[in-house]
Design an enzyme around this catalytic site. Structure first.
Site, PDB file in Angstrom:
ATOM      1  CB  SER A 294       0.926  -2.410   1.273  1.00  0.00           C
ATOM      2  OG  SER A 294       2.127  -2.582   1.918  1.00  0.00           O
ATOM      3  CE  LYS A 295      -3.560   2.103   4.664  1.00  0.00           C
ATOM      4  NZ  LYS A 295      -5.001   2.870   4.711  1.00  0.00           N
ATOM      5  NE  ARG A 296      -0.886  -1.573   8.301  1.00  0.00           N
ATOM      6  CZ  ARG A 296      -1.376  -1.745   9.480  1.00  0.00           C
ATOM      7  NH1 ARG A 296      -0.366  -2.311  10.297  1.00  0.00           N
ATOM      8  NH2 ARG A 296      -2.544  -1.578   9.738  1.00  0.00           N
TER       9      ARG A 296
ATOM     10  NE  ARG B 171       3.097   4.487   6.425  1.00  0.00           N
ATOM     11  CZ  ARG B 171       2.126   3.772   7.005  1.00  0.00           C
ATOM     12  NH1 ARG B 171       2.176   2.888   7.766  1.00  0.00           N
ATOM     13  NH2 ARG B 171       0.669   4.307   7.035  1.00  0.00           N
TER      14      ARG B 171
END
Length: 473
Positions: free
Chosen positions: A250-252, A465
């Site tokens: 997932s992108k997170r 991030r």
RNA sequence: GUCCCCAUCGUCUAGAGGCCUAGGACGUCGCCCUUUCAAGGCGAUAACAUGGGUUCGAAUCCCAUUGGGGACGCCA
């Protein structure tokens, strides 16, 4: 033998799409088959033309080009589902006429209520089939009144359905576990289930090779094939790529955009090689192999089913190996096309023109446009009088907001970040400084929004991030 | 919660009943090479989740447990 990859053009081009595409294409080519690209843009709200283009570009970058698809055509077109709505409507109607499907008038509130009840009772199925046996006259009346409705498939009430998975064998599922799935949405567009089955049949797809997350809905598809009286294709479900913590990638938690890998400077052949090692191995256990070698030895029997973690360390090693094996001239060519190709330099130069006194100043003042860097430690990231906890919270919010930016340009970035000033409650100068340091690693830079626009969404997301992670108290 | 899938070193994996006192690769740690850093060479570290079967023999087959994951959308 015909296979397809069927991405939906919502958001950034996903590494999982490339993974599935690679295995589809390798399988098809091994057996002299055809590899089809089909765009599943049945979600009117989220599908965009930019996203579709990004998928084309990214897959082509990797060399995963297709024999048939929306842009290259082919005998089974159109290959964009939004251009096939009449086909789906006719097929849904056919099932209604045959008494295998029905109109359902349930409202969002009704459905929410059913879901709650089902959850409370520990059942999986939510829709309680309350409109399944509505008298014909009432259906007609409601339709004539223009009531909003969907078309649902009548699932068998008892028994079980067997899904044959090419890698796992038979999977039996109680029909009681299955909803009366929606075929046609109230906007007249098909759901994935309908469009997918109809297209795979009409396009004569012989093997459906897709991600494991589809296993639970495969019985629905099998039943749909049966309802139409069609023969189902062979289903092959590939393991899911994972984050470090083993959850679905997932992108997170991981860079997932193919744009990230391209702009950071991974070589497409290294990327492909790496993806080919996810759940699959060469007979001689070679670590390094090219696509042609993969095709030559391709066999689903060599698949392992545990979900592989997408390990950037190993990708880096592989990529480094590919770079080392490049002849100097070839490396120069790569660098030139990566650095200077597609007008990138032309985008960067104007941003520093006023700020450099000698040409040589260009290099130190633009490093962050090109290379990656380690996120700064909290003490360097934090403006005076800002608490780390507050900065952390703010950056989480900023990161999510940036993820959601649909069109990556200066205006959208600015609007988003200004909005975040309101949302986070930080002072504008403080928030923008944190973002600046996160994205560029420097305090003094060209204008923030323009810089971010040029650096690109994928790298900005990654850097935001990383900085957020560094700020974690 | 319900249903489904999966299970070998930290990670990617080899292994389709005896070739396994489990092999390779990444990572990590040493040593060598070297003006530095890489790269390279050599070595070390580290795994068959647990319990029952089946079998002369099980990492490999079966069952259970445990653990992990996925699905449960008018998203795909």
């Amino acid at each position: 033998m015909r296979v397809r990859v069927a991405p939906s053009p919502t958001g950034d081009p996903h590494v999982g799409t490339a993974y599935i595409a690679l295995f589809n294409k390798a399988f098809a080519e091994k057996h002299g088959g055809r590899f089809v690209l089909r765009i599943e843009d049945t979600d009117q709200k989220r599908s965009t033309a930019e996203s579709e283009q990004a998928i084309f570009d990214s897959l082509r970058w990797l060399g995963l080009d297709w024999h048939e698809g929306p842009d290259v055509g082919g005998p089974y077109g159109p290959y964009r589902q939004s251009e096939r709505t009449e086909i789906y409507r006719a097929h849904a109607q056919r099932l209604v006429d045959e008494g295998r499907a029905y109109h359902c008038f349930a409202t969002a509130e009704e459905l929410a209520e059913m879901r709650e009840t089902a959850l409370a009772e520990g059942r999986r199925t939510a829709y309680d089939r309350r409109y399944r046996d509505l008298p014909r006259e009432e259906v007609e009346r409601r339709l004539a009144a223009g009531e909003s409705h969907v078309i649902r498939l009548k699932m068998p009430l008892g028994g079980s359905t067997r899904v044959k998975d090419g890698l796992r064998g038979g999977i039996d599922i109680d029909n009681a576990e299955l909803d009366d799935q929606i075929l046609l949405k109230s906007d007249g567009f098909p759901t994935y289930h309908l469009a997918n089955v109809v297209d795979d049949h009409l396009m004569e797809i012989t093997h459906v090779i897709r991600a494991e997350e589809w296993i639970p809905s495969t019985p629905k598809h099998v039943l749909l094939y049966e309802a139409f009286g069609w023969q189902a294709p062979v289903f092959i479900h590939l393991p899911l790529l994972r984050n470090k913590d083993k959850t679905k990638i997932s992108k997170r938690k991981n860079p997932v955009s193919l744009e990230y890998y391209r702009t950071t400077g991974y070589l497409p052949e290294a990327m492909l090689n790496f993806l080919g090692r996810m759940g699959w191995s060469m007979p001689d256990e070679a670590e390094k192999f090219d696509y042609a070698q993969m095709v030559e030895h391709f066999d689903f029997g060599r698949m392992s089913l545990g979900g592989p973690i997408f390990d950037l360390d190993k990708l880096d090693w592989l990529n480094g190996m590919y770079i080392r094996e490049l002849e100097p001239e070839a490396l120069v060519a790569r660098l030139q096309s990566w650095l200077l190709g597609s007008g990138y330099l032309a985008e960067v130069a104007p941003l520093v023109r006023e700020r450099i006194k000698r040409l040589g100043d260009f290099v130190p003042s633009t490093t962050f446009f090109f290379g990656p860097f380690d996120a700064l430690p909290p003490e360097q990231l934090l403006p005076k009088k800002v608490e780390q906890a507050d900065a952390y919270k703010a950056m989480k919010s900023v990161t999510d907001a940036i993820d959601a930016v649909a069109t990556w340009d200066e205006a959208s970035i600015e609007a988003t970040l200004r909005e975040q000033v309101e949302v986070t409650g930080l002072k504008l100068r403080d928030l923008f400084m944190i973002v600046r340091l996160a994205v560029t690693g420097q305090k003094a830079t060209p204008p923030l929004f323009e810089s971010m626009a040029v650096i690109g969404k994928a790298r900005c997301q990654y850097r935001l991030r990383e900085a957020t992670h560094a700020l974690k108290p």
